[in-house]
Design an enzyme around this catalytic site. Structure first.
Site, PDB file in Angstrom:
ATOM      1  N   ARG A   1       7.177  -2.999 -19.278  1.00 30.58           N
ATOM      2  CA  ARG A   1       7.717  -1.723 -18.985  1.00 30.58           C
ATOM      3  C   ARG A   1       8.310  -1.328 -20.430  1.00 30.58           C
ATOM      4  O   ARG A   1       8.462  -0.230 -20.589  1.00 30.58           O
ATOM      5  CB  ARG A   1       8.381  -1.341 -17.847  1.00 30.58           C
TER       6      ARG A   1
ATOM      7  N   LYS B   1      -1.772  -5.270   4.285  1.00 34.16           N
ATOM      8  CA  LYS B   1      -1.829  -4.553   5.348  1.00 34.16           C
ATOM      9  C   LYS B   1      -2.596  -3.086   5.277  1.00 34.16           C
ATOM     10  O   LYS B   1      -2.433  -2.674   4.122  1.00 34.16           O
ATOM     11  CB  LYS B   1      -0.460  -3.885   5.766  1.00 34.16           C
TER      12      LYS B   1
ATOM     13  N   GLY C   1       4.169   1.920  -6.673  1.00 33.53           N
ATOM     14  CA  GLY C   1       4.345   2.796  -5.815  1.00 33.53           C
ATOM     15  C   GLY C   1       3.734   4.173  -6.303  1.00 33.53           C
ATOM     16  O   GLY C   1       2.813   4.872  -5.481  1.00 33.53           O
TER      17      GLY C   1
ATOM     18  N   GLY D   1       1.351  -3.844  -8.509  1.00 33.02           N
ATOM     19  CA  GLY D   1       1.989  -4.814  -8.958  1.00 33.02           C
ATOM     20  C   GLY D   1       1.173  -6.321  -8.568  1.00 33.02           C
ATOM     21  O   GLY D   1       0.910  -6.862  -9.651  1.00 33.02           O
TER      22      GLY D   1
HETATM   23  P1  AMP Z   1       0.134  -5.452  -1.059  1.00 32.73           P
HETATM   24  O1  AMP Z   1       1.432  -5.388  -1.487  1.00 32.73           O
HETATM   25  O2  AMP Z   1       0.047  -4.638   0.178  1.00 32.73           O
HETATM   26  O3  AMP Z   1      -1.030  -5.137  -2.128  1.00 32.73           O
HETATM   27  O4  AMP Z   1      -0.046  -6.844  -0.283  1.00 32.73           O
HETATM   28  C1  AMP Z   1      -0.132  -7.840  -1.341  1.00 32.73           C
HETATM   29  C2  AMP Z   1       0.133  -9.245  -0.804  1.00 32.73           C
HETATM   30  O5  AMP Z   1      -0.947  -9.296   0.317  1.00 32.73           O
HETATM   31  C3  AMP Z   1       0.327 -10.527  -1.541  1.00 32.73           C
HETATM   32  O6  AMP Z   1       1.397 -11.066  -1.269  1.00 32.73           O
HETATM   33  C4  AMP Z   1      -0.873 -11.317  -0.835  1.00 32.73           C
HETATM   34  O7  AMP Z   1      -0.393 -12.693  -0.663  1.00 32.73           O
HETATM   35  C5  AMP Z   1      -1.152 -10.635   0.565  1.00 32.73           C
HETATM   36  N1  AMP Z   1      -2.345 -11.152   1.167  1.00 32.73           N
HETATM   37  C6  AMP Z   1      -3.566 -10.912   0.681  1.00 32.73           C
HETATM   38  N2  AMP Z   1      -4.680 -11.394   1.584  1.00 32.73           N
HETATM   39  C7  AMP Z   1      -3.873 -12.058   2.478  1.00 32.73           C
HETATM   40  C8  AMP Z   1      -4.345 -12.705   3.673  1.00 32.73           C
HETATM   41  N3  AMP Z   1      -5.769 -12.797   3.847  1.00 32.73           N
HETATM   42  N4  AMP Z   1      -3.439 -13.152   4.587  1.00 32.73           N
HETATM   43  C9  AMP Z   1      -2.134 -12.841   4.383  1.00 32.73           C
HETATM   44  N5  AMP Z   1      -1.620 -12.207   3.302  1.00 32.73           N
HETATM   45  C10 AMP Z   1      -2.645 -11.839   2.320  1.00 32.73           C
END
Ligand code: AMP
Length: 394
Positions: A37, A199, A375, A352
């Site tokens: 950054r 999620k 974000g 990220g």
């Molecule tokens: P996000 O910040 O929503 O993009 O989520 C990223 C996180 O999702 C990372 O820390 C990954 O380890 C987690 N992640 C990705 N796929 C899975 C999965 N199948 N089960 C659990 N966590 C996951």
């Protein structure tokens, strides 16, 4: 939106207030562990210096919640910036007010000052107008280059613009806006969005918004299981947001109506436990054993997704395909990063974890654009107007 860019504003010899995002990660010994950054703002800073401007840099760091927190001082950042630019940086920790204004008036052409963490002021996150006025009184031109903070409307990127006539965006902000627009406003088709991560709930608005803009959506990561569940499949102990199963079904229906090619994983790398050492195997997505957790997309899914990427002219990616922090479950994410790097399409990666994945796969230089915003990038995907950008629209 009509935003002026720095090269459309007269900054010659002027006091330029430059809002940057130097919110960099530190380790326990206060060493900066990633200075992306800081380096990303170098083109704007160099341009100001070439024009003999007197620079006043403003940034936040962490969440000090309006109080002085010594561990969140920007002093180490001043040192690193000085190393990067090979120039002296005056670190001014005098509070905003007459004394600081005097110090800033003393800046000579081509000199750079970095102020102390702007979030030490309680008014900053409240978008306090008086604080904005004090910031504005430091200079003659205001330039915002802090894309990663643009989804927040704070005194240093919103209120300040009400008190200074000459406002605009720096080159980093310009690149972020232009690349995003190239992918989402007037894209070369076909357009593909790869959406992953933990999620559905955090990606729901983005999914809804991109549904009307893209030709294909590839869904991976933990969020894919809520979609698989919505198709009536068993997902074992995989990540599930029960309350969003119906919403996932609606999104799939909408994609069908709009003729968007929404693809889910067809095979899954499963393990008994959520840890790297847990023995894993690949199973079809419609046959996930009850006692297993899905932690990555399988090889057939990788091929399926890669075929779509290869046929796309524009690809935008947010969120990993699996729990990629564990090396045994990083294959899906790494393979997608590799494929994206091989493609001649316009590729944009934001968020990220996807950025980390691209770096981890060693292909960051082969991606058309890597966003510096997490974000802020997600909110652009959601179709929102970012307050930091709206404030520059005069
Ligand atoms: P996000 O910040 O929503 O993009 O989520 C990223 C996180 O999702 C990372 O820390 C990954 O380890 C987690 N992640 C990705 N796929 C899975 C999965 N199948 N089960 C659990 N966590 C996951």
């Amino acid at each position: 939106m009509t935003i002026k860019y720095i090269d459309q504003i007269d900054i010659k010899g002027k006091r330029v207030i430059l809002r940057v995002d130097f919110n960099v990660p530190y380790d326990d010994n206060m060493n900066i562990t990633d200075d992306t950054r800081i380096t990303a703002t170098a083109p704007t800073i160099e341009y100001c210096l070439k024009n003999n401007a007197r620079l006043i840099l403003i940034s936040h760091l962490g969440r000090p919640k309006g109080k002085f927190v010594p561990e969140m001082s920007l002093k180490p950042v001043a040192k690193r910036l000085s190393e990067i630019l090979k120039r002296e940086i005056k670190f001014l920790d005098t509070p905003l007010g007459d004394d600081l204004n005097k110090q800033v008036l003393d800046l000579k052409e081509g000199e750079i000052a970095l102020l102390e963490n702007i979030r030490f002021y309680p008014g900053e996150e409240k978008n306090d107008d008086d604080l904005g006025k004090k910031i504005a009184s430091l200079g003659e031109v205001y330039i915002d280059d802090a894309f990663a903070a643009a989804h927040r409307g704070h005194s240093s990127n919103d209120a300040v613009t009400r008190h200074i006539a000459a406002c605009g965006a720096g080159f980093l902000l310009k690149d972020e806006i232009e690349y995003f627009n190239r992918a989402m406003k007037n894209p070369e088709r076909p357009v593909c969005a790869i959406i992953g991560g933990a999620k559905v709930s955090t990606k729901l608005d983005a999914l809804r918004n991109i549904l009307v803009k893209v030709d294909s959506i590839l869904i991976g990561g933990g969020m894919a299981f809520t979609f698989l569940k919505a198709k009536g499949l068993g997902i074992g102990k995989s990540l599930l947001e029960e309350d969003l199963v119906d919403t996932a079904a609606q999104i799939m229906k909408e994609a069908e109506l709009k003729k968007v090619n929404l693809l889910l994983p067809i095979d899954i790398e499963v393990a008994n436990e959520f840890n790297n050492e847990s023995p894993s195997r690949v199973v079809p997505a419609d046959d996930i054993p009850e006692d297993t957790i899905g932690l990555d997309i399988g090889p057939e899914t990788i091929n399926l997704f890669n075929d779509v990427i290869a046929k796309s002219r524009t690809v935008i990616w947010n969120g990993p395909m699996g729990a990629f922090e564990m090396p045994n479950f990083a294959n899906g994410t790494n393979s997608i990063a590799q494929k994206l790097a091989e493609s001649s399409c316009l590729s944009i990666v934001g968020g990220g974890d996807s950025v980390t994945a691209v770096n981890q796969a060693g292909v960051s230089d082969k991606i058309s654009y890597i966003s510096t915003g997490g974000g802020a990038f997600l909110e652009l995907l959601e179709g929102k107007t970012l307050p930091g950008l709206a404030a520059l629209d005069k």
